[in-house]
Scaffold this motif. Structure first.
Motif, PDB file in Angstrom:
ATOM      1  N   GLY A 210       0.794  -1.228   0.000  1.00  0.00           N
ATOM      2  CA  GLY A 210       0.000   0.000   0.000  1.00  0.00           C
ATOM      3  C   GLY A 210       0.822   1.272   0.000  1.00  0.00           C
ATOM      4  O   GLY A 210       0.473   2.237  -0.673  1.00  0.00           O
ATOM      5  N   HIS A 211       1.942   1.263   0.737  1.00  0.00           N
ATOM      6  CA  HIS A 211       2.679   2.531   0.849  1.00  0.00           C
ATOM      7  C   HIS A 211       3.346   2.933  -0.455  1.00  0.00           C
ATOM      8  O   HIS A 211       3.555   4.118  -0.705  1.00  0.00           O
ATOM      9  CB  HIS A 211       3.699   2.463   1.986  1.00  0.00           C
ATOM     10  N   ARG A 213       1.925   2.401  -3.344  1.00  0.00           N
ATOM     11  CA  ARG A 213       0.777   2.993  -4.034  1.00  0.00           C
ATOM     12  C   ARG A 213       0.579   4.435  -3.584  1.00  0.00           C
ATOM     13  O   ARG A 213       0.334   5.328  -4.390  1.00  0.00           O
ATOM     14  CB  ARG A 213      -0.454   2.154  -3.689  1.00  0.00           C
ATOM     15  N   THR A 214       0.695   4.656  -2.278  1.00  0.00           N
ATOM     16  CA  THR A 214       0.575   6.021  -1.764  1.00  0.00           C
ATOM     17  C   THR A 214       1.631   6.921  -2.390  1.00  0.00           C
ATOM     18  O   THR A 214       1.322   8.008  -2.872  1.00  0.00           O
ATOM     19  CB  THR A 214       0.773   6.053  -0.228  1.00  0.00           C
ATOM     20  N   ARG A 216       3.165   6.620  -5.131  1.00  0.00           N
ATOM     21  CA  ARG A 216       2.836   6.891  -6.533  1.00  0.00           C
ATOM     22  C   ARG A 216       1.697   7.886  -6.633  1.00  0.00           C
ATOM     23  O   ARG A 216       1.714   8.768  -7.483  1.00  0.00           O
ATOM     24  CB  ARG A 216       2.430   5.594  -7.233  1.00  0.00           C
ATOM     25  N   ALA A 217       0.693   7.727  -5.753  1.00  0.00           N
ATOM     26  CA  ALA A 217      -0.462   8.622  -5.801  1.00  0.00           C
ATOM     27  C   ALA A 217      -0.065  10.058  -5.473  1.00  0.00           C
ATOM     28  O   ALA A 217      -0.789  10.989  -5.800  1.00  0.00           O
ATOM     29  CB  ALA A 217      -1.549   8.136  -4.847  1.00  0.00           C
ATOM     30  N   PHE A 218       1.073  10.234  -4.789  1.00  0.00           N
ATOM     31  CA  PHE A 218       1.553  11.586  -4.515  1.00  0.00           C
ATOM     32  C   PHE A 218       2.527  12.062  -5.581  1.00  0.00           C
ATOM     33  O   PHE A 218       3.152  13.106  -5.430  1.00  0.00           O
ATOM     34  CB  PHE A 218       2.193  11.667  -3.126  1.00  0.00           C
TER      35      PHE A 218
ATOM     36  N   GLN B 102      -1.417   0.558   6.107  1.00  0.00           N
ATOM     37  CA  GLN B 102      -0.547   0.238   4.970  1.00  0.00           C
ATOM     38  C   GLN B 102      -0.193   1.472   4.152  1.00  0.00           C
ATOM     39  O   GLN B 102       0.478   1.368   3.143  1.00  0.00           O
ATOM     40  CB  GLN B 102      -1.289  -0.729   4.035  1.00  0.00           C
ATOM     41  N   THR B 103      -0.693   2.622   4.585  1.00  0.00           N
ATOM     42  CA  THR B 103      -0.549   3.808   3.744  1.00  0.00           C
ATOM     43  C   THR B 103       0.859   4.371   3.743  1.00  0.00           C
ATOM     44  O   THR B 103       1.294   4.947   2.767  1.00  0.00           O
ATOM     45  CB  THR B 103      -1.550   4.886   4.217  1.00  0.00           C
TER      46      THR B 103
END
Lengths: 314, 326
Positions: A210-211, A213-214, A216-218, B102-103
């Protein structure tokens, strides 16, 4: 951090003491009497008994172990049966050669392995990834002594790029490095493959978390995510494996030292086993054991430095 | 159109899988007006995640845009280069994810992660840190300056989700996509987070696309709601209309399943019988037909039309507008 390190080092000392005890018992169980070996076939029973008494072999096993520990703490590992020099001196003469070999092998193979692992992971399932994978597995499968022999034949005998035997002129750094290249290559190669596969697997796992993905989302740059965010996590299992790998490299170093006629711990052990030179066997295996315990402890501490969750674990 | 910050038109996203083409989203239309909060509801597997991934263009490698387009702030998102798209992420479009545990990267401090995402801003480290501290204060993290030096595992789930919101809103985005931001939290925290999000939205003036399967939260926070089922939008309208007079049998069933709506004591919580259809082999006609309590012959053969019920309410059902769904 200090608390973690203290605890871990304390544990390492206990492990080291236990393994040394075990080692002592195993050596004790090896058939053959050191006193008889030293004195040769024509020794009388009195002469043997006399030497056994001087070497402390007439005492009980427990007494012998306690005496051994007492001496060890004072830096006394006994005397070489043949040359009558202190074992500690002999072992520490050889140790730098082996350490240089192992550390150089770890250094180059870890650097290349980590790079190849990342390279494969970011190009997952591409042709480049597959070729790297095949190469890595071939490296893993190739035994160190085979690589040592063939690299000796090719690069030293045929092409004459590198020297074939010895460890180089003492004090001449360039020459020492020159002599280190082939043996270091021979024992490090399979580690390149091993580390590359390991890093690839953990990178792929982490890149799916998940991190990432975070990140990348930023909009963080992809290189940044790979090398500063994901690799910092993916490197953790590799550090542990390198720590344990020191043990395997110590045994691989034995082959390399024989093939390249290099001085070193491995060669010392083999030579002293064939001559039944027990104090030297004991001393060199003891130093190897301590080296192994130290390297696993060090890898735990490095992991704790890299990962706050380990560092702060209660 | 001009008032929309985000406009999704006729978008279909397909995944190529070993079993065949999986049609995860089919002809989806969603628009988010400037400064408004739009809710998206639907059960797991309805295409909510694919929708979000499509908007920030972080789709899986096996996904492709089969039809339609997304317009964000006048730009055609699928027409942008990878670098141009990356330029929008974290600046104009931000995200808050479902699982706060998980963030964040577990081996980097919160401070490092909060300053890293400001990498595009030409500011000193002190200014970036100050901005992070201000933002953490706004989401209600006590003693933020000291906590910047801590790692994610030293925060509770609720705190981590606040930090995620702080990070997402730090750049004052035009659109915030919140993917079930409260699902992983307990009920009291949920209320706090929603309140905080509402305040910040009013302050920044951004639009929010709020994905949830918690109908109560949607009703509380959003003005408009989009109901999704099996990769399609089945009903859309103002929260008031959709919640009070649902036109699609799926919306109605969903509302009945909401524990908040159950007034009597019961041993069996209501459910919608059946499963989401296989999106590789979608049945002809209406996708909800196999589970629909009001199904009739045409539902199995004819695709329903997107029908306007009244101003601001549409549904994808043969019965829509013809009679009230009971």
């Amino acid at each position: 951090m200090l608390k973690f390190a203290t605890k871990r080092i304390g544990l390492a000392l206990v492990i080291a003491a236990l393994s040394v005890t075990l080692l002592f018992i195993i050596i004790h169980l090896i058939p053959g009497d050191p006193a008889r070996t030293m004195l040769g076939p024509r020794a009388t029973a009195e002469m043997i008994a006399d030497l056994q008494a001087r070497m402390g072999l007439d005492k009980t096993l427990v007494e012998q172990i306690l005496i051994f520990f007492g001496n060890m703490l004072r830096g006394d590992l006994g005397m070489d049966i043949f040359s009558n020099r202190p074992v500690a001196t002999i072992v520490f003469e050889q140790l730098p050669h082996t350490l240089a070999l192992i550390l150089s092998a770890i250094a180059w193979s870890a650097t290349l392995g980590i790079f190849l692992g990342c390279f494969s992971a970011v190009r997952r399932n591409s042709l480049a990834d597959r070729i790297t994978g095949v190469l890595a597995v071939s490296f893993i499968a190739a035994p160190a002594f085979v690589i040592a022999l063939y690299s000796l034949l090719l690069f030293a005998v045929k092409l004459k790029w590198f020297p074939a035997i010895g460890a180089g002129e003492p004090g001449d750094i360039g020459d020492i490095i020159w002599h280190l290249v082939l043996p270091s290559f021979a024992i490090g190669l399979s580690w390149v493959g091993y580390i590359a596969r390991l890093v690839r697997a953990s990178m792929l796992e982490i890149m799916g978390e998940g991190h990432v993905r975070t990140a990348r989302a930023f909009g963080l740059p992809e290189n940044w995510i790979t090398y500063r965010y994901a690799l910092k996590l993916a490197i953790l299992p590799t550090v542990t494996v390198i720590g344990v790998g020191m043990g395997f490299l110590l045994s691989a170093a034995v082959f390399a030292e024989i093939v390249f006629s290099r001085p070193g711990l491995g060669k010392l052990v083999i030579d002293s086993i064939t001559t039944r030179n027990y104090p030297v066997v004991m001393g060199s295996v003891l130093v190897s054991t301590i080296l192994f315990v130290a390297s696993t402890t060090l890898s735990d501490i490095v992991n704790a430095i890299l990962d706050p969750r380990i560092r702060q674990a209660k | 159109m001009e008032n929309d910050i985000l406009n999704i038109r006729d978008m279909s996203i397909h995944y190529s899988t070993p079993r065949g083409t999986l049609k995860a989203l089919r002809h989806v239309n969603v628009s988010v007006p400037k400064g408004k909060i739009i809710g998206v509801v639907g059960e797991s597997g309805c295409g909510k995640s694919t929708l979000i991934s499509a908007i920030i263009r972080l789709l899986a490698p096996n996904a492709n845009l089969a039809s339609g387009a997304i317009t964000f702030d006048g730009k055609d998102l699928f027409g942008l280069s990878e670098d141009e798209m990356r330029g929008l992420r974290g600046t104009d479009i931000s995200m808050v994810f479902q699982d706060p545990m998980q963030t964040h990267n577990p081996v980097l401090t919160i401070g490092r992660q909060m300053t890293d995402i400001q990498y595009r801003d030409d500011m000193t480290m002190e200014q970036k840190t100050k901005r992070a501290v201000d933002m953490l204060t706004q989401v209600g993290i006590p003693d933020p300056a000291a906590r910047l030096n801590q790692f994610p595992h030293e925060f509770s789930g609720g705190m981590r989700q606040r930090i995620a919101i702080a990070m997402a809103l730090m750049a004052r985005p035009k659109l915030l996509i919140a993917d079930e931001p409260t699902t992983a939290l307990d009920a009291t925290l949920e209320v706090q987070i929603i309140k905080r999000l509402e305040e910040l939205q009013a302050d920044i003036g951004c639009s929010i696309l709020f994905i949830s399967h918690h109908l109560g939260v949607i009703a509380e926070l959003c003005e408009e709601v989009v109901v999704m089922y099996a990769g399609e939008v089945v009903e859309q309208g103002s929260v008031r209309e959709v919640f009070h007079s649902p036109q699609h049998p799926y919306t109605k069933a969903l509302l009945e399943c909401d524990p908040g709506h159950i007034k009597e004591k019961t041993r069996n919580l209501p459910t919608i019988p059946g499963e989401i259809p296989d999106l590789v082999n979608i049945p002809a006609g209406c996708a909800f037909a196999p589970r629909c309590p009001r199904v009739f012959d045409a539902c199995h053969t004819q695709r329903p039309e997107w029908t306007r019920i009244k101003e601001g309410q549409h549904a994808l059902c043969h019965l829509a507008g013809k009679e009230a769904v009971q």
